[in-house]
Design an enzyme around this catalytic site. Structure first.
Site, PDB file in Angstrom:
ATOM      1  N   ARG A  17       0.828  -1.203   0.000  1.00 24.96           N
ATOM      2  CA  ARG A  17       0.000   0.000   0.000  1.00 24.96           C
ATOM      3  C   ARG A  17       0.865   1.258   0.000  1.00 24.96           C
ATOM      4  NH1 ARG A  17      -0.907   4.859   2.379  1.00 24.96           N
ATOM      5  NH2 ARG A  17      -0.539   3.972   4.454  1.00 24.96           N
ATOM      6  N   ASP A  18       1.480   1.558   1.108  1.00 24.34           N
ATOM      7  CA  ASP A  18       2.282   2.776   1.239  1.00 24.34           C
ATOM      8  C   ASP A  18       3.497   2.740   0.322  1.00 24.34           C
ATOM      9  OD1 ASP A  18       2.850   5.248   2.237  1.00 24.34           O
ATOM     10  OD2 ASP A  18       3.612   4.573   4.157  1.00 24.34           O
ATOM     11  N   HIS A 208       6.213   4.334  12.814  1.00 20.57           N
ATOM     12  CA  HIS A 208       6.295   4.347  11.341  1.00 20.57           C
ATOM     13  C   HIS A 208       7.364   5.369  10.935  1.00 20.57           C
ATOM     14  CE1 HIS A 208       4.102   4.257   7.282  1.00 20.57           C
ATOM     15  NE2 HIS A 208       4.949   5.268   7.149  1.00 20.57           N
ATOM     16  N   HIS A 210      10.206   6.911   8.186  1.00 19.94           N
ATOM     17  CA  HIS A 210      10.764   7.029   6.845  1.00 19.94           C
ATOM     18  C   HIS A 210      12.274   7.216   6.964  1.00 19.94           C
ATOM     19  CE1 HIS A 210       7.124   7.562   4.134  1.00 19.94           C
ATOM     20  NE2 HIS A 210       6.621   7.356   5.338  1.00 19.94           N
ATOM     21  N   CYS A 241       5.899   9.962  -0.050  1.00 20.00           N
ATOM     22  CA  CYS A 241       4.607  10.609   0.157  1.00 20.00           C
ATOM     23  C   CYS A 241       4.459  11.742  -0.841  1.00 20.00           C
ATOM     24  CB  CYS A 241       4.488  11.153   1.579  1.00 20.00           C
ATOM     25  SG  CYS A 241       2.920  11.999   1.898  1.00 20.00           S
ATOM     26  N   ASN A 250       9.763   4.273   3.109  1.00 15.29           N
ATOM     27  CA  ASN A 250       9.713   3.769   4.473  1.00 15.29           C
ATOM     28  C   ASN A 250      10.969   2.963   4.752  1.00 15.29           C
ATOM     29  OD1 ASN A 250       6.649   4.244   5.193  1.00 15.29           O
ATOM     30  ND2 ASN A 250       6.687   3.401   3.136  1.00 15.29           N
TER      31      ASN A 250
END
Length: 299
Positions: A17-18, A208, A210, A241, A250
């Site tokens: 997803r991300d 989370h 990055h 992003c 990430n």
């Protein structure tokens, strides 16, 4: 020096997803399904599969319904992201029972991302969360710009804690606290997560990070010291992003798992199978895989 470390850590894989949402070229749906299945074969037990967002704004996620239809299973927590009621309505047409919602602590970031202030987003989400919990959904709240914002700079801890408190009161099961642009320091990570763990002892707390400035592993180490035992990671270090200029991927799942393995912390993830999953998707990506462990396996 005494290290305060958990015996086991849960990895929440966000690559499908991300990780993939920011890819410029559309990745074939069948490739995404294979990627997801190989990640599960590597031992991933919690994963963000896809997003129910507007294909107009995120074309890469236009196949969300098909991904969910073919990739659910009974042994994995299969999570999908849905930003609003329209997305939730699409989720409710599937068999998925775990949803992620998101809000940025920064008003400016939130406005650029979903054209609403933080407060407006929160008020819209509260009844949605209640409805999901009434239907026995697992709900995670993703808190963007928890440390720094690309537009507003440093975010005060009190502001992040306040937003977390609102989500906990609304009934979420998990808080995923994001260093969206990769500017947090280990000291800031330890400080914020210590306060969050103390404030919300009955809520799952997830970090989370990055890896924009190659600080993610040190921040994870600091978060471990603060009692965090859940981390979002992305196989191959994929991600970024579109609303955070300069933000890179990430932190790579394989780098985190390798570090944790060396520290004697159990993850249940097979590094060899994890690398195979990245190998499978790599030819379809617009950039090279940027993770140390992966690179060394292909040296």
């Amino acid at each position: 020096m005494t290290l305060h470390l958990p015996k086991k850590v849960t990895i929440v894989e966000v690559g499908p997803r991300d990780g993939l949402q920011n890819e410029k070229s559309f990745i074939p749906t069948e490739v995404k399904k294979q990627f997801i299945n190989r990640l599960k074969n590597a031992g991933i037990k919690e994963m963000e599969l896809t997003s129910f967002v507007s294909p107009k704004w995120v074309p890469q996620m236009g196949d969300a319904t098909e991904i969910v239809a073919d990739c659910l299973d009974s042994t994995t927590r299969n999570i999908v992201l849905a930003p609003n009621q329209k997305g939730i309505d699409r989720v409710l047409e599937t068999n998925c029972k775990a949803v992620a919602v998101f809000v940025g602590v920064s008003n400016t970031f939130n406005k650029k991302n979903i054209n609403k202030t933080t407060e407006e987003s929160l008020e819209e989400l509260k009844p949605i969360i209640k409805n999901l919990k009434d239907q026995n959904f697992f709900v995670r709240a993703c808190i963007s710009t928890s440390f720094y914002c690309p537009y507003e700079g440093k975010i005060e801890e009190e502001d992040t804690l306040k937003l977390c408190s609102e989500f906990v009161a609304a009934g979420v099961d998990e808080l995923s606290i994001a260093d969206t642009i990769g500017m947090a320091s280990p000291g800031e990570s330890y400080s914020l997560f210590t306060k969050i763990k103390e404030a919300f002892p009955h809520t799952l707390i997830n970090a989370h990070f990055h890896d924009t400035r190659k600080m993610a592993l040190t921040n994870i180490f600091a978060a471990l010291q603060a009692g965090v035992d859940r981390f979002d990671t992305s196989a191959g270090g994929l991600g970024g992003c579109p609303f955070a200029p300069g933000a890179t991927g990430n932190v790579a799942t394989e780098d985190v798992v390798y570090m944790l393995d060396r520290m004697g912390i159990e993850t249940g993830i097979d590094l060899t199978e994890l690398v195979k999953a990245v190998d499978m998707v790599a030819p379809y990506l617009s950039r090279k895989i940027d993770s140390t462990y992966y690179r060394l396996q292909h040296a």
